[in-house]
Design a protein around this motif. Sequence first.
Motif, PDB file in Angstrom:
ATOM      1  N   THR A   1       0.840  -1.196   0.000  1.00 47.81           N
ATOM      2  CA  THR A   1       0.000   0.000   0.000  1.00 47.81           C
ATOM      3  C   THR A   1       0.876   1.248   0.000  1.00 47.81           C
ATOM      4  O   THR A   1       2.059   1.196   0.309  1.00 47.81           O
ATOM      5  N   VAL A   2       0.265   2.361  -0.319  1.00 51.60           N
ATOM      6  CA  VAL A   2       0.936   3.653  -0.325  1.00 51.60           C
ATOM      7  C   VAL A   2       0.367   4.467   0.834  1.00 51.60           C
ATOM      8  O   VAL A   2      -0.849   4.545   1.013  1.00 51.60           O
ATOM      9  N   VAL A   3       1.242   5.083   1.628  1.00 54.94           N
ATOM     10  CA  VAL A   3       0.814   5.895   2.762  1.00 54.94           C
ATOM     11  C   VAL A   3       0.748   7.352   2.304  1.00 54.94           C
ATOM     12  O   VAL A   3       1.722   7.895   1.792  1.00 54.94           O
ATOM     13  N   ARG A   4      -0.401   7.966   2.474  1.00 56.35           N
ATOM     14  CA  ARG A   4      -0.594   9.372   2.096  1.00 56.35           C
ATOM     15  C   ARG A   4      -0.910  10.188   3.339  1.00 56.35           C
ATOM     16  O   ARG A   4      -1.592   9.737   4.247  1.00 56.35           O
ATOM     17  N   THR A   5      -0.414  11.416   3.348  1.00 53.08           N
ATOM     18  CA  THR A   5      -0.697  12.334   4.447  1.00 53.08           C
ATOM     19  C   THR A   5      -1.916  13.172   4.077  1.00 53.08           C
ATOM     20  O   THR A   5      -1.985  13.741   2.991  1.00 53.08           O
ATOM     21  N   VAL A   6      -2.869  13.231   4.982  1.00 54.83           N
ATOM     22  CA  VAL A   6      -4.074  14.031   4.784  1.00 54.83           C
ATOM     23  C   VAL A   6      -4.182  15.038   5.929  1.00 54.83           C
ATOM     24  O   VAL A   6      -3.641  14.829   7.011  1.00 54.83           O
ATOM     25  N   THR A   7      -4.855  16.143   5.667  1.00 57.88           N
ATOM     26  CA  THR A   7      -5.052  17.155   6.703  1.00 57.88           C
ATOM     27  C   THR A   7      -6.533  17.472   6.853  1.00 57.88           C
ATOM     28  O   THR A   7      -7.297  17.427   5.894  1.00 57.88           O
ATOM     29  N   ASP A   8      -6.913  17.786   8.077  1.00 57.90           N
ATOM     30  CA  ASP A   8      -8.266  18.253   8.363  1.00 57.90           C
ATOM     31  C   ASP A   8      -8.231  19.777   8.255  1.00 57.90           C
ATOM     32  O   ASP A   8      -7.564  20.446   9.046  1.00 57.90           O
ATOM     33  N   THR A   9      -8.913  20.314   7.272  1.00 58.42           N
ATOM     34  CA  THR A   9      -8.808  21.743   6.995  1.00 58.42           C
ATOM     35  C   THR A   9      -9.369  22.606   8.127  1.00 58.42           C
ATOM     36  O   THR A   9      -8.878  23.711   8.346  1.00 58.42           O
ATOM     37  N   ARG A  10     -10.362  22.104   8.855  1.00 63.67           N
ATOM     38  CA  ARG A  10     -10.908  22.905   9.953  1.00 63.67           C
ATOM     39  C   ARG A  10      -9.889  23.084  11.070  1.00 63.67           C
ATOM     40  O   ARG A  10      -9.724  24.185  11.605  1.00 63.67           O
ATOM     41  N   LEU A  11      -9.188  22.011  11.413  1.00 67.14           N
ATOM     42  CA  LEU A  11      -8.153  22.123  12.442  1.00 67.14           C
ATOM     43  C   LEU A  11      -6.977  22.952  11.959  1.00 67.14           C
ATOM     44  O   LEU A  11      -6.368  23.697  12.727  1.00 67.14           O
ATOM     45  N   LEU A  12      -6.655  22.837  10.673  1.00 66.83           N
ATOM     46  CA  LEU A  12      -5.570  23.634  10.124  1.00 66.83           C
ATOM     47  C   LEU A  12      -5.920  25.120  10.120  1.00 66.83           C
ATOM     48  O   LEU A  12      -5.069  25.972  10.416  1.00 66.83           O
ATOM     49  N   LEU A  13      -7.159  25.450   9.836  1.00 62.09           N
ATOM     50  CA  LEU A  13      -7.599  26.847   9.899  1.00 62.09           C
ATOM     51  C   LEU A  13      -7.558  27.358  11.334  1.00 62.09           C
ATOM     52  O   LEU A  13      -7.112  28.485  11.585  1.00 62.09           O
ATOM     53  N   ALA A  14      -7.983  26.540  12.277  1.00 62.83           N
ATOM     54  CA  ALA A  14      -7.925  26.943  13.687  1.00 62.83           C
ATOM     55  C   ALA A  14      -6.478  27.150  14.139  1.00 62.83           C
ATOM     56  O   ALA A  14      -6.184  28.076  14.897  1.00 62.83           O
ATOM     57  N   ALA A  15      -5.565  26.316  13.656  1.00 64.20           N
ATOM     58  CA  ALA A  15      -4.152  26.487  13.983  1.00 64.20           C
ATOM     59  C   ALA A  15      -3.608  27.782  13.395  1.00 64.20           C
ATOM     60  O   ALA A  15      -2.824  28.481  14.040  1.00 64.20           O
ATOM     61  N   THR A  16      -4.031  28.130  12.204  1.00 69.91           N
ATOM     62  CA  THR A  16      -3.590  29.376  11.575  1.00 69.91           C
ATOM     63  C   THR A  16      -4.095  30.589  12.343  1.00 69.91           C
ATOM     64  O   THR A  16      -3.346  31.552  12.575  1.00 69.91           O
ATOM     65  N   VAL A  17      -5.334  30.548  12.760  1.00 70.72           N
ATOM     66  CA  VAL A  17      -5.900  31.657  13.541  1.00 70.72           C
ATOM     67  C   VAL A  17      -5.184  31.770  14.882  1.00 70.72           C
ATOM     68  O   VAL A  17      -4.847  32.876  15.334  1.00 70.72           O
ATOM     69  N   SER A  18      -4.912  30.655  15.512  1.00 67.32           N
ATOM     70  CA  SER A  18      -4.212  30.674  16.790  1.00 67.32           C
ATOM     71  C   SER A  18      -2.791  31.207  16.639  1.00 67.32           C
ATOM     72  O   SER A  18      -2.304  31.949  17.505  1.00 67.32           O
ATOM     73  N   ALA A  19      -2.119  30.852  15.562  1.00 66.11           N
ATOM     74  CA  ALA A  19      -0.778  31.389  15.314  1.00 66.11           C
ATOM     75  C   ALA A  19      -0.831  32.897  15.082  1.00 66.11           C
ATOM     76  O   ALA A  19       0.042  33.643  15.547  1.00 66.11           O
ATOM     77  N   GLY A  20      -1.854  33.358  14.390  1.00 66.77           N
ATOM     78  CA  GLY A  20      -2.016  34.798  14.190  1.00 66.77           C
ATOM     79  C   GLY A  20      -2.255  35.524  15.502  1.00 66.77           C
ATOM     80  O   GLY A  20      -1.702  36.603  15.742  1.00 66.77           O
ATOM     81  N   LEU A  21      -3.072  34.936  16.361  1.00 70.45           N
ATOM     82  CA  LEU A  21      -3.302  35.534  17.674  1.00 70.45           C
ATOM     83  C   LEU A  21      -2.020  35.555  18.506  1.00 70.45           C
ATOM     84  O   LEU A  21      -1.770  36.519  19.246  1.00 70.45           O
ATOM     85  N   ALA A  22      -1.218  34.518  18.387  1.00 70.94           N
ATOM     86  CA  ALA A  22       0.062  34.489  19.108  1.00 70.94           C
ATOM     87  C   ALA A  22       0.955  35.638  18.657  1.00 70.94           C
ATOM     88  O   ALA A  22       1.608  36.295  19.480  1.00 70.94           O
ATOM     89  N   MET A  23       0.984  35.894  17.352  1.00 75.45           N
ATOM     90  CA  MET A  23       1.800  37.011  16.851  1.00 75.45           C
ATOM     91  C   MET A  23       1.266  38.356  17.334  1.00 75.45           C
ATOM     92  O   MET A  23       2.041  39.253  17.689  1.00 75.45           O
TER      93      MET A  23
END
Length: 72
Positions: free
Chosen positions: A34-56
């Motif tokens: 089998t082939v292993v693929r990396t997937v992302t949950d866009t909602r959590l990624l958006l929340a991480a981006t907002v949190s990083a912006g708040l940190a800045m």
Amino acid sequence: MATVAAALAVLLWWLSRGSIEVVPPAIDPPVDGTVVRTVTDTRLLLAATVSAGLAMVFATLSILSVTSRLRG
């Protein structure tokens, strides 16, 4: 607050990533297993981006407040 927001951003980014195993496409020469693929949950990624912006923003505000106290 900046440290908490930055830690939350890292945690959310880490949680947004995942990996799945899929059947490889039919190619020549064939791939075994089998082939292993990396997937992302866009909602959590958006929340991480907002949190990083708040940190800045919090880090900038804390630096500005310290420098204004030193000048005044």
